[in-house]
Design a protein around this motif. Structure first.
Motif, PDB file in Angstrom:
ATOM      1  N   LEU A  46      -3.373  10.067   2.687  1.00 13.08           N
ATOM      2  CA  LEU A  46      -4.154   9.691   3.869  1.00 13.08           C
ATOM      3  C   LEU A  46      -3.272   9.606   5.105  1.00 13.08           C
ATOM      4  O   LEU A  46      -3.638  10.095   6.176  1.00 13.08           O
ATOM      5  CB  LEU A  46      -4.875   8.361   3.612  1.00 13.08           C
ATOM      6  N   GLY A  64      -5.530   7.191  -7.769  1.00 14.67           N
ATOM      7  CA  GLY A  64      -5.382   6.548  -6.475  1.00 14.67           C
ATOM      8  C   GLY A  64      -3.965   6.194  -6.049  1.00 14.67           C
ATOM      9  O   GLY A  64      -3.762   5.685  -4.954  1.00 14.67           O
ATOM     10  N   ILE A  65      -2.966   6.483  -6.879  1.00 14.16           N
ATOM     11  CA  ILE A  65      -1.604   6.067  -6.506  1.00 14.16           C
ATOM     12  C   ILE A  65      -1.057   6.922  -5.369  1.00 14.16           C
ATOM     13  O   ILE A  65      -0.312   6.439  -4.523  1.00 14.16           O
ATOM     14  CB  ILE A  65      -0.637   6.105  -7.734  1.00 14.16           C
ATOM     15  N   LYS A 103       3.536   3.414  -1.573  1.00 14.11           N
ATOM     16  CA  LYS A 103       3.930   3.440  -2.985  1.00 14.11           C
ATOM     17  C   LYS A 103       5.266   4.140  -3.193  1.00 14.11           C
ATOM     18  O   LYS A 103       5.643   5.023  -2.429  1.00 14.11           O
ATOM     19  CB  LYS A 103       2.860   4.179  -3.799  1.00 14.11           C
ATOM     20  N   LYS A 108      -8.799   1.479  -2.980  1.00 18.16           N
ATOM     21  CA  LYS A 108      -7.788   2.518  -3.226  1.00 18.16           C
ATOM     22  C   LYS A 108      -7.488   3.389  -2.017  1.00 18.16           C
ATOM     23  O   LYS A 108      -6.481   4.086  -2.010  1.00 18.16           O
ATOM     24  CB  LYS A 108      -8.190   3.351  -4.442  1.00 18.16           C
ATOM     25  N   VAL A 109      -8.332   3.364  -0.996  1.00 17.33           N
ATOM     26  CA  VAL A 109      -7.989   4.128   0.212  1.00 17.33           C
ATOM     27  C   VAL A 109      -7.357   3.254   1.294  1.00 17.33           C
ATOM     28  O   VAL A 109      -6.948   3.767   2.331  1.00 17.33           O
ATOM     29  CB  VAL A 109      -9.213   4.877   0.801  1.00 17.33           C
ATOM     30  N   THR A 110      -7.273   1.973   1.048  1.00 17.69           N
ATOM     31  CA  THR A 110      -6.706   1.079   2.070  1.00 17.69           C
ATOM     32  C   THR A 110      -5.338   0.528   1.660  1.00 17.69           C
ATOM     33  O   THR A 110      -4.716  -0.202   2.426  1.00 17.69           O
ATOM     34  CB  THR A 110      -7.636  -0.129   2.302  1.00 17.69           C
ATOM     35  N   GLY A 111      -4.899   0.860   0.447  1.00 20.81           N
ATOM     36  CA  GLY A 111      -3.625   0.319  -0.025  1.00 20.81           C
ATOM     37  C   GLY A 111      -3.763  -1.063  -0.628  1.00 20.81           C
ATOM     38  O   GLY A 111      -2.778  -1.699  -0.994  1.00 20.81           O
ATOM     39  N   ARG A 112      -5.020  -1.529  -0.745  1.00 23.77           N
ATOM     40  CA  ARG A 112      -5.237  -2.879  -1.260  1.00 23.77           C
ATOM     41  C   ARG A 112      -5.128  -2.937  -2.790  1.00 23.77           C
ATOM     42  O   ARG A 112      -4.755  -3.960  -3.351  1.00 23.77           O
ATOM     43  CB  ARG A 112      -6.635  -3.323  -0.843  1.00 23.77           C
ATOM     44  N   GLY A 134       0.821  -1.215   0.000  1.00 29.14           N
ATOM     45  CA  GLY A 134       0.000   0.000   0.000  1.00 29.14           C
ATOM     46  C   GLY A 134       0.849   1.257   0.000  1.00 29.14           C
ATOM     47  O   GLY A 134       0.432   2.303  -0.490  1.00 29.14           O
ATOM     48  N   ILE A 185      -0.424   2.791   5.605  1.00 26.12           N
ATOM     49  CA  ILE A 185      -1.804   2.887   5.132  1.00 26.12           C
ATOM     50  C   ILE A 185      -2.612   1.652   5.535  1.00 26.12           C
ATOM     51  O   ILE A 185      -3.802   1.754   5.828  1.00 26.12           O
ATOM     52  CB  ILE A 185      -1.849   3.093   3.593  1.00 26.12           C
ATOM     53  N   GLU A 186      -1.954   0.506   5.591  1.00 25.17           N
ATOM     54  CA  GLU A 186      -2.676  -0.727   5.928  1.00 25.17           C
ATOM     55  C   GLU A 186      -3.202  -0.700   7.358  1.00 25.17           C
ATOM     56  O   GLU A 186      -4.081  -1.495   7.704  1.00 25.17           O
ATOM     57  CB  GLU A 186      -1.775  -1.956   5.722  1.00 25.17           C
ATOM     58  N   GLY A 239      -1.527   4.297 -12.014  1.00 28.17           N
ATOM     59  CA  GLY A 239      -1.274   5.501 -11.229  1.00 28.17           C
ATOM     60  C   GLY A 239      -1.020   6.715 -12.083  1.00 28.17           C
ATOM     61  O   GLY A 239       0.028   7.331 -12.037  1.00 28.17           O
ATOM     62  N   PHE A 280      -1.261  -1.776  -8.092  1.00 32.10           N
ATOM     63  CA  PHE A 280      -0.762  -1.006  -9.219  1.00 32.10           C
ATOM     64  C   PHE A 280       0.389  -1.774  -9.879  1.00 32.10           C
ATOM     65  O   PHE A 280       0.702  -2.910  -9.490  1.00 32.10           O
ATOM     66  CB  PHE A 280      -0.320   0.374  -8.728  1.00 32.10           C
ATOM     67  N   THR A 326      -2.942   8.328  -3.103  1.00 35.56           N
ATOM     68  CA  THR A 326      -3.936   8.356  -2.026  1.00 35.56           C
ATOM     69  C   THR A 326      -3.413   7.808  -0.697  1.00 35.56           C
ATOM     70  O   THR A 326      -3.612   8.441   0.346  1.00 35.56           O
ATOM     71  CB  THR A 326      -5.207   7.607  -2.481  1.00 35.56           C
ATOM     72  N   PRO A 327      -2.741   6.637  -0.682  1.00 39.59           N
ATOM     73  CA  PRO A 327      -2.232   6.166   0.618  1.00 39.59           C
ATOM     74  C   PRO A 327      -1.323   7.194   1.292  1.00 39.59           C
ATOM     75  O   PRO A 327      -1.460   7.445   2.506  1.00 39.59           O
ATOM     76  CB  PRO A 327      -1.448   4.894   0.247  1.00 39.59           C
ATOM     77  N   ILE A 356       2.340   9.984 -11.194  1.00 33.72           N
ATOM     78  CA  ILE A 356       3.129   9.701  -9.986  1.00 33.72           C
ATOM     79  C   ILE A 356       3.654   8.255  -9.996  1.00 33.72           C
ATOM     80  O   ILE A 356       4.652   7.937  -9.364  1.00 33.72           O
ATOM     81  CB  ILE A 356       2.282   9.956  -8.713  1.00 33.72           C
ATOM     82  N   GLN A 404     -10.530   8.076   5.117  1.00 32.18           N
ATOM     83  CA  GLN A 404     -10.693   7.142   3.994  1.00 32.18           C
ATOM     84  C   GLN A 404     -12.108   7.239   3.420  1.00 32.18           C
ATOM     85  O   GLN A 404     -12.315   7.273   2.212  1.00 32.18           O
ATOM     86  CB  GLN A 404     -10.408   5.707   4.463  1.00 32.18           C
TER      87      GLN A 404
END
Lengths: 160, 759
Positions: free
Chosen positions: A109, A102-103, A39, B21-25, A37, A77-78, B259, B28, A105-106, B209, A90
């Protein structure tokens, strides 16, 4: 080269790993621990996609050696959601479309949570400068900033 | 306006991939791994232009842990001809040379060899052991220099296409284009005001990114699997098939979550190399670019030189418009000069237009598409000149544009006549926006500019499947780069008459759905959306047939309404409506699984127009520009998911602000890129920008059942000129070259200072 043995805590879980002395925390998280998660956007601390917290401090994992995690509390992020309950940040990011690809996003957040842990009532300018270390190329930041401001207000309301 | 009679279209539900996408799951490009995989790395040329005399890989091959090394010898020669490769036009001779240099290295960062090894460290060590014998050649970076007689020639075989008479001289000018409408000389003769300027723009990178990344696994029986972060996995399949002589059916490409791309992930760099390394080593090979490689070796968009001459009568009617556009294509032909020429004056209804374009190679990375390729470059020059015309005529810049706006029936200089478009509506919306109605604050200055993009249709396939409980899976084949799963699911739910959350959108790999052209050209919600709507309609026909069977009536005696099969009239008989779930439960008895399919080449992509307003301030000492307020108005057709439409506008503006104020490729005297990182290639950060206001003007596209127009590209077209126009009003300095970065603007202000002092 012989590996270093590191004992640390990641998202509250006691964790041990072996790593090369040259290996970054980012590589440890992604390649050794399967926590993808976090990146990699640049590898030079310029984009914030690998934002993590180390003992509560916001850090670019690409600028930290894995060995430096010894004895620390690492947050990624996890670890943001609690069980099946998303963190308010989130949830609000999804609701306000504060992400496109979404890249980033972690990283955003993790960074935003670090801000709200310190400052419950940030101004828009404070949010913009705090998040200036995180690059987003899709959104123009507008909806991200709104989401963070919204959650700050929500959390203040909840603790009142 | 159009959303009022829709249940789902125009609403803002959570995106289906949001939680991932907000949890890193979400996975990519760099998040995919296979057991036993090797790490692939590329050796890149340190020279801008050099003949490769020999490459000695023996020491690298001998290094323990190295499992394969490849050079251009491992890739078959390709013909010097333009061929369709996964529906895109490409000269395969050039594509294979861009993937791996052959006779010459043509830019700093050009791939010359690659290795696969058991670890990243060993792969790096192996690269250092490869000995390349280069003969360094004179190089050329700038487009004007590359066009001069006596310039270093990149390709001995290149002749200028489009010259009459044809020339047999080796050249860097790959192509000359010309578009003429009316009589430019006659138009200029009628003009009371003629403004002419020459402009330059710098090469800028898409700046996604996520770096390019791929994982390839070739098996002993000839099959290949690839995971790649790409805007078009069918294009990856097409290119790899051609470049490696592998049948398309043997290659299965899965698009990972992506991404960002902005056009830059529509071509191949790593994929053919990873496949070749995997074939040679017998192991899966994973390759991920470093950020410096992304800048040095993946496509930015062109910089260029443009001359614009516009003539207008005193009452504000533009009577003549003339431009010459020369664009860098990088090391191989293929800049977006064509679209730049076509978009240049497309916002306006002008009788006399002449546009000439040149496609010019130089020792830079081959350009790739970047959001409305070519249009922002042309708009920078054209919209700056139109602002000068407005100044000369003392007219409001929006009024001048309204007086000349393209509308339904306007014949463009590049051929087509516009159908229903929203240029006038967008100008009026901008004029009536809260921003434009607010007086400019003291110390601020305001600029306005417009922009156009065609939008694209092209090939899409989609399928819809009903599950046994009556919920629906919608399958398509375009990577979701900014919320398209949500817009596709909304249209499917609307068409089927069921709730949004009963429709699950899925993006299939190249072996699991029919062909889909790239996620690009602002086409997915339009064209793939149309395919999804048609697949759902196909499924509805099927559902009606099942109800007819149950009721023992003719299929055309059944209608579909709000998710239920109903008798078409009381004459059919008295039947209780059948829900999707009820029909699904009986599917086995009525003909088996219930699916729908559609494939199409979507025609009639509605063009889009944008009008932007910016208020900014300039620090005269430092040349730093602060964007104080920004509004983007755009004709968006129908906003299927308005939040993601707004997001497209806001994101395009942010990229435009970067293009205007900071971003540029900087080369040293040896032709080496000096700013291949995010610290020195400075993209806008959160503290550089204000909130970005949007005005969604909905002029539905008549060629789409829900009126969809592409929205993603238009918003990057106007910002540079809007900002330049505002800077001119703030400082009386008219900037002609991009970027208007602090050093450049402060130098221009300093140059003005003696003049101001004298006044």
């Amino acid at each position: 080269m012989s590996k270093l043995h590191v004992t640390t805590t990641i998202n509250g879980e006691p964790t041990e790993f072996l790593c090369d002395a040259r290996e970054t925390m980012l590589d440890v998280l992604r390649d050794r621990l399967g926590l993808t998660g976090t990146k990699e956007g640049c590898g030079s601390g310029d984009c914030g996609a690998c934002s993590i917290t180390v003992d509560g401090r916001l850090v670019c994992a690409c600028l930290m050696f894995g060995a430096e995690a010894e004895g620390s509390q690492i947050g990624t992020i996890e670890g943001l959601a609690e069980g099946e309950k998303l963190h308010p940040l989130q949830k609000r990011f999804i609701e306000l479309a504060a992400l496109q690809c979404g890249i980033c996003t972690p990283g955003f957040l993790v960074a935003a949570k670090a801000l709200l842990d310190r400052n419950k009532n940030p101004t828009e300018t404070e949010v913009r400068y705090w998040l200036a270390g995180n690059l987003c190329r899709c959104t123009g930041y507008d909806k991200i900033i709104r989401a963070v401001m919204d959650v700050a207000a929500e959390l203040r309301g909840a603790t009142r | 306006m159009s959303s009022q009679h829709y249940k789902w279209i125009g609403t803002r539900p959570n995106r289906p991939d949001g939680a991932d996408k907000v949890t890193g799951r979400a996975r990519f490009g760099a998040d995919f791994n296979m057991p036993g995989q090797l790490v692939g790395k590329v050796l890149r040329s340190p020279h801008a232009h050099a003949r490769i005399k020999s490459i000695d890989t023996s020491k690298a091959e001998a290094l323990h842990g190295v499992k394969a090394v490849v050079t251009a010898k491992d890739f078959p020669e390709q013909p010097n001809q333009i061929v369709p490769a996964g529906e895109m036009q490409a000269n395969l001779r050039d594509v294979t040379r861009n993937v791996m240099a052959r006779e010459k290295a043509l830019y700093d960062g050009h791939a010359v060899a690659a290795v696969a090894a058991t670890t990243s460290e060993i792969a790096s060590e192996a690269l250092a052991l490869i000995k390349v014998d280069y003969e360094v050649l004179p190089h050329v970076i700038d487009v004007d220099d590359a066009m001069k007689d006596g310039a270093p020639i990149l390709h001995d075989h290149l002749r200028t296409d489009g010259l009459t008479p044809p020339s047999d001289k080796p050249t860097n000018i790959a192509k000359r284009l010309e578009f003429v409408k009316g009589d430019i000389a006659a138009g200029l003769a009628k003009a009371d005001v003629v403004i002419e300027r020459e402009y330059k723009t710098a090469a800028v990178h898409q700046g996604y990114i996520e770096p390019h990344a791929t994982l390839a696994s070739a098996t002993e029986d000839g099959q290949v699997q690839v995971w790649s972060t790409t805007q078009g996995h069918f294009q990856v399949r097409g290119f790899c098939s051609r470049l490696l002589n592998i049948e398309t059916s043997q290659i299965r490409v899965t698009a990972t979550e992506i991404g960002g791309g902005f056009g830059g992930k529509t071509v191949v760099y790593l994929e053919p190399v990873a496949i070749r390394l995997s074939q040679k080593s017998g192991k899966p090979v994973k390759m991920v670019m470093e950020r410096s490689e992304v800048f040095r070796a993946s496509g930015p968009t062109s910089g260029g030189t443009l001359r614009v001459k516009i003539g207008a009568t005193r009452d504000g009617r533009i009577v003549a418009a003339d431009t010459t556009i020369a664009l860098q294509s990088g090391a191989f032909p293929g800049s977006p000069v064509g679209p730049a020429c076509m978009c240049s004056f497309a916002c306006y209804d002008i009788d006399n237009i002449k546009v000439i374009g040149f496609d010019v190679v130089s020792n830079r990375p081959k350009v790739a598409a970047y959001r409305a390729p070519g249009a922002p470059i042309a708009a920078w020059a054209v919209e700056s000149t139109i602002d000068l015309v407005a100044e000369a005529l003392r007219m409001d810049p929006i009024d001048l544009r309204l007086k000349n706006a393209a509308r339904k029936g306007t014949k463009t200089h590049y051929g087509p006549t516009f159908n229903t478009i929203g240029m006038v509506e967008t100008l009026e919306a901008a004029k009536n926006s809260p921003h434009y109605k607010t007086p400019v604050k003291p110390g601020h200055a305001r600029g306005v500019a417009a922009g156009f993009w065609f939008n694209v249709g092209a090939d899409s396939s989609a399928a819809a499947h009903v599950g046994e409980d009556g919920t629906v899976t919608v399958i398509s084949g375009n990577p979701d780069i900014g919320g398209s799963r949500a817009s596709l699911a909304l249209m499917a739910a609307e068409t089927l008459g069921v709730d949004y959350d009963k429709v699950r959108p899925v993006i299939a790999d190249t072996s699991s759905i029919g062909f889909n052209f790239v996620t690009g050209g602002s086409r997915v919600t339009f064209a793939t959306g149309l395919a999804v709507v048609n697949a759902v309609r196909d499924m509805i026909e099927n559902l009606k047939g099942r109800a007819a069977k149950i009721w023992e009536v003719e299929p055309d005696a059944v209608i579909w309404e709000n998710g239920y099969a109903k008798p078409a009239s009381s004459n059919v008989g008295k039947f209780e409506p059948l829900s999707l779930a009820q029909l699904a439960a009986q599917a086995g008895k009525t003909g088996g699984p219930i699916n729908g399919h559609a494939q199409l080449n979507a025609q009639g992509a509605g063009p889009g127009f944008g009008v932007h307003i910016v208020d900014l301030s300039v620090d005269r000492d430092t040349g730093i520009v602060t964007v104080e307020r920004y509004t983007a108005a755009q004709d968006v057709g129908t906003a299927i998911h308005p939040s993601y439409v707004e997001g497209q506008l806001q994101g395009g503006v942010a990229q435009g602000v970067g293009w205007a104020l900071n971003e540029e490729y900087i080369y040293d005297a040896k032709g080496r890129l000096q700013n291949a990182g995010f610290l020195d290639y400075r993209m806008p950060v959160a503290s550089d920008l204000p909130m970005i206001e949007t005005v969604l003007v909905e002029v539905p596209n008549p060629s789409h059942p829900y009126g969809v127009r592409g929205v993603g590209e238009v918003p990057i077209v106007p910002p540079m000129a809007a900002i330049g126009n505002a800077i001119a009003r703030a400082t009386e300095v008219r900037m002609l070259d991009l970027p208007m970065s602090p050093p450049r603007l402060s130098a221009a202000l300093d140059a003005m200072a003696p003049k101001r002092a004298a006044e």
